[in-house]
Design an enzyme around this catalytic site. Structure first.
Site, PDB file in Angstrom:
ATOM      1  N   TRP A 192      -8.752  15.845   6.562  1.00 18.36           N
ATOM      2  CA  TRP A 192      -7.856  15.794   7.715  1.00 18.36           C
ATOM      3  C   TRP A 192      -7.205  17.145   8.039  1.00 18.36           C
ATOM      4  CZ3 TRP A 192      -5.471  10.243   6.690  1.00 18.36           C
ATOM      5  CH2 TRP A 192      -6.394   9.298   7.179  1.00 18.36           C
ATOM      6  N   SER A 204       3.674   2.550   2.404  1.00 17.52           N
ATOM      7  CA  SER A 204       4.711   2.823   3.393  1.00 17.52           C
ATOM      8  C   SER A 204       5.355   1.541   3.908  1.00 17.52           C
ATOM      9  CB  SER A 204       4.124   3.616   4.564  1.00 17.52           C
ATOM     10  OG  SER A 204       3.064   2.914   5.161  1.00 17.52           O
ATOM     11  N   ILE A 238       0.815  -1.216   0.000  1.00 14.34           N
ATOM     12  CA  ILE A 238       0.000   0.000   0.000  1.00 14.34           C
ATOM     13  C   ILE A 238       0.850   1.268   0.000  1.00 14.34           C
ATOM     14  CG2 ILE A 238      -1.919   1.175   1.189  1.00 14.34           C
ATOM     15  CD1 ILE A 238      -2.590  -1.547  -0.153  1.00 14.34           C
ATOM     16  N   HIS A 259      -2.759  -4.302  11.177  1.00 12.69           N
ATOM     17  CA  HIS A 259      -2.937  -3.567  12.432  1.00 12.69           C
ATOM     18  C   HIS A 259      -2.466  -4.350  13.643  1.00 12.69           C
ATOM     19  CE1 HIS A 259      -5.671  -1.988   9.383  1.00 12.69           C
ATOM     20  NE2 HIS A 259      -5.368  -0.817   9.904  1.00 12.69           N
ATOM     21  N   CYS A 302      -3.278  -2.358   4.466  1.00 12.29           N
ATOM     22  CA  CYS A 302      -2.983  -0.926   4.632  1.00 12.29           C
ATOM     23  C   CYS A 302      -1.465  -0.748   4.574  1.00 12.29           C
ATOM     24  CB  CYS A 302      -3.563  -0.402   5.950  1.00 12.29           C
ATOM     25  SG  CYS A 302      -3.679   1.412   6.022  1.00 12.29           S
TER      26      CYS A 302
END
Ligand code: GLN
Ligand code: ZN
Length: 757
Positions: free
Chosen positions: A564, A436, A434, A697, A729
């Site tokens: 954001w 990073s 994704i 996560h 992610c």
């Protein structure tokens, strides 16, 4: 005198964050933590001394929803022995053998609350001692306190029902909630309580659900507040973030004392004025924006108040903030480094208290104070300077926006994907990530040292290049198909772009609590946005130069940048977003001209921007979609556009997702197997999809077999030609020890599946 619902609790210098983290790591004792908290409360009350009341119970060690759950003994079974502060933190952060409670966004803000879990097996029991103690603390300091409490309906509505009939559980929770009020009233006669019921802004249908299965109805709302008022509570029921017309009607029939409405984000509340006038209620008129950071235009606020006063008698109007000030930074005292002119346009929590006070004086007094008049004159000057500043009006940007005509890709998806597949040469089940890779302590130190001037640009660039080299080497070694540079140069996916665009400014200390001890410092969009020069090109080109494989460019999308940030209030969000879109479009064009053939435009916050009321969704979807398309329209048919979103619930928005027309979308599905993917099949979605095959996560390393099973599950829903394989992610929060074996297993699992196809 004026009113607020809550004040930021993290502290001017994030004292609470520091104390919490010290406590969690065993570096400070509970009593040290408690004394920091006590000092903060005293300091925050002192700031509120000119309000009608100071707020108590708006303070929290972690989250107010969790506080209430804890006060009602609403603890999931896995925490049944949790007690005291340690038990409280266990619910929020997990404990040995017990995973933490889920957290989710508080309405359309970036604040996260801990989701209460309710079950028929649990029993609830009130304990108001913590609330009463805080009340007495304020009282003993000589203040007149008002308790801020989450309303029963909001609490129940935000909870997750683990087991049992909602109706039955509701009635148990209600009994405990009412017992909590009894306990408070027994200790504090004539107590003032402000009940926050933001759930009411969602409208009747959302709050009551389907009639047959609903836990309660209109009558119940009336009956609960009638019951509470009759106990001798001076009750104020407040809603915010939108209008709540339907519920105002209900509440006005109860013997509550006052009603709090948001006139900043809920203009339609004006339609309730006549009904309020006909009742005996006090109106807490939320006119100062608790969500944004601009100096209020006091003249127009006064005009708004006068408009309200044409219907509701002045002596029944209290000038208030639109919602808790939790959502804005503490104060401007530490912003000496910010551009003076822009700083003069800003108003954080402590400055908003003054605005409230002045506004109340100007609105109510027959002879307002000289200082108030002086303040008003200054306020006018500030607002007119802001309105006329060339920094808020960039002619070139405005002209470009109105002249821009490129609003969609040139060819349709079917044509594009053929060209792309030929040019890019990737096969079925292409593997990628994704964006990073781990943000190591060394990397953070490198960026910090560069910022502080400890190292020069050369040394910094070398450090980043080294990191990129390692990333590329690793990805080639394990055999990923489409590579990324790893994003080592980014602290944050929005800040990185904001810092390089015109129209943005960054505060030094403008922290806002996101969850627990975690704070964010949103960029501030003050003026017209443009991109003076390429932002990511050099790093992407460098990364591409290291490999024969395809290097994916990595950008944050316009809607996410907008959602954001603190956004200027003198231009519509749609217009601001369009300006950002053109900046991103320029970047995409530079990248494709620079030899980058796949470009990902992250829209992590696309869904977050959805309005709270169903009737406003269409308008949001229209402009958000338009902005994404303006950004990507510039891409040649041969340039493949990816997007990424950090969630999996697409059922309601799948048509909009489809209309975004990204060639590939990667999404979070790892935690839901293939069930949430089915909607893509149902609607006949044709574009390519990369459903996350493992959950990033958690530090857990997924095995080859596990990922293989997940890929097979995905193949039951979508054909191999349409699927990409990737984690769910970005990997920046993980460690290399976790990332390396996980991705290796992912590639291996993909190869194994491919071999069997
Ligand atoms: N490209 C970003 C990353 O990998 C995306 C992060 C996100 O969507 N939250 O970190
Ligand atoms: Zn994500």
């Amino acid at each position: 005198m004026s009113n607020i619902i809550g004040f930021p609790r993290i502290g001017q210098n994030r004292e609470l964050k520091k104390a919490l983290e010290a406590f969690w790591s065993g570096k400070c004792s509970q009593s040290e933590l408690e004394s920091v908290a006590k000092e903060l409360r005293a300091k925050h009350w002192a700031k509120q001394k000119n309000l009608e009341y100071v707020c108590v119970n708006d303070f929290s060690y972690y989250d107010n929803v969790l506080d209430l759950a804890y006060a009602l003994n609403a603890k999931p079974a896995r925490f049944k022995n949790a007690s005291g502060l340690e038990g409280y933190f266990a619910l929020a952060r997990g404990a040995k053998g017990a995973v933490a409670c889920e957290m989710t966004k508080w309405f359309n803000t970036n604040y996260h609350y801990v989701v209460p879990e309710l079950s028929a097996d649990d029993s609830y029991k009130a304990d108001a001692s913590a609330i009463i103690a805080q009340y007495n603390e304020a009282k003993n300091l000589g203040y007149s306190p008002k308790i801020s409490l989450i309303g029963l309906f909001t609490f129940f509505g935000l909870s997750k029902i683990i087991k049992g009939e909602p109706k039955e559980i509701y009635s148990k929770v209600k009994n405990a909630y009412l017992a909590l009020i009894d306990e408070i009233v027994a200790k504090i006669p004539n107590v003032v309580i402000e009940f926050s019921e933001p759930i009411f802004v969602r409208g009747e249908k959302e709050v009551f659900g389907a009639a047959e299965s609903s836990a309660f109805d209109k009558n119940e709302v009336a009956s609960v507040y009638e019951n509470i008022a009759k106990k001798g509570v001076k009750a104020i029921v407040s809603t915010f973030f939108e209008h709540s017309k339907e519920f105002t009607e209900i509440l006005l029939k109860t013997p509550i004392y006052g009603i709090g409405l948001d006139f900043v984000h809920g203009e339609k509340n004006l339609e309730s004025l006549q009904a309020i006038a006909n009742s005996d209620k006090v109106l807490f008129a939320g006119v100062i924006d608790g969500r944004n950071i601009w100096v209020a235009n006091l003249e127009s606020k006064l005009a708004l108040l006068e408009k309200i006063a044409q219907v509701v008698p002045k002596n029944r109007i209290v000038v208030s903030a639109s919602c808790s000030l939790l959502h804005v930074p503490f104060g401007k005292d530490d912003e000496s480094k910010m551009d003076k002119e822009i700083l003069s346009w800003l108003s954080f929590a402590q400055e908003k208290l003054i605005e409230l006070e002045v506004l109340e004086d100007l609105f109510k007094s027959s002879a307002p104070k000289a200082e108030s008049k002086e303040f008003l004159a200054q306020n006018k000057a500030i607002n007119s300077a802001r309105a006329n500043s060339s920094r808020t009006n960039n002619k070139a940007v405005r002209e470009r926006v109105s002249a821009s005509t490129l609003k969609a890709r040139k060819e349709d998806f079917a044509t594009r994907i053929k060209i792309q597949r030929e040019n890019l040469g990737y096969g079925d089940l292409a593997t990628t990530t994704i964006g990073s890779f781990p943000q190591t302590p060394e990397l953070r130190a490198l960026r910090q040292n560069y910022k502080k001037g400890v190292i020069d640009k050369n040394a910094y660039d070398e450090g980043i290049k080294e990191y990129i080299k390692d990333c590329v080497k690793f990805q080639e070694e394990i055999g990923l198909d489409v590579l990324v540079h790893g994003e080592p140069e980014r602290n944050d996916m929005v800040e990185y772009f904001g810092e390089q665009m015109e129209g943005f400014v960054f505060s030094a200390n403008g922290w806002v609590q996101s969850y627990g001890s975690r704070c964010v410092k949103p960029p501030i969009i003050f003026g017209d946005v443009s991109r003076p020069k390429a932002m990511t090109l050099e790093w992407s080109k460098y990364a591409q130069s290291l490999t024969q494989k395809i290097m994916k460019g990595m950008l944050t999308g316009p809607v996410t940048i907008l959602n954001w940030s603190f956004v200027r209030d003198d231009l519509s969000r749609a217009q601001v977003c369009e300006q950002i879109s053109l900046g991103i479009a320029d970047e995409i064009d530079d990248l494709q001209k620079g030899g980058i053939r796949i470009i990902q435009v992250d829209e992590a916050a696309f869904k977050e921007g959805y309005p709270l009321r169903a009737e406003n969704i269409k308008a949001y979807e229209e402009w958000a979609l338009k902005c994404f398309k303006i950004s990507t329209a510039v891409a040649e048919s041969s340039t493949q556009i990816h997007t990424h979103m950090c969630y999996s619930e697409f059922n309601d928005i799948i048509k909009t997702i489809e209309a975004m027309d990204a060639d590939v979308i990667s999404i979070e599905t790892a935690r839901s197997g293939n069930s949430l993917l089915k909607i893509f099949k149902q609607v006949g979605y044709t574009h390519e999809v990369g459903p996350g095959v493992y959950d990033i996560h958690s530090p857990r390393i997924p095995s080859v077999e596990e990922i293989e099973a997940q890929i097979k599950a995905l193949l039951e829903v979508l054909p191999k030609e349409q699927l990409w394989i990737n984690p769910d992610c970005g990997l920046k929060t993980r460690k290399w020890e976790e990332v390396k074996p996980s991705l290796k297993n992912m590639v291996e699992a993909t190869k194994a599946v491919r071999a069997k196809l």
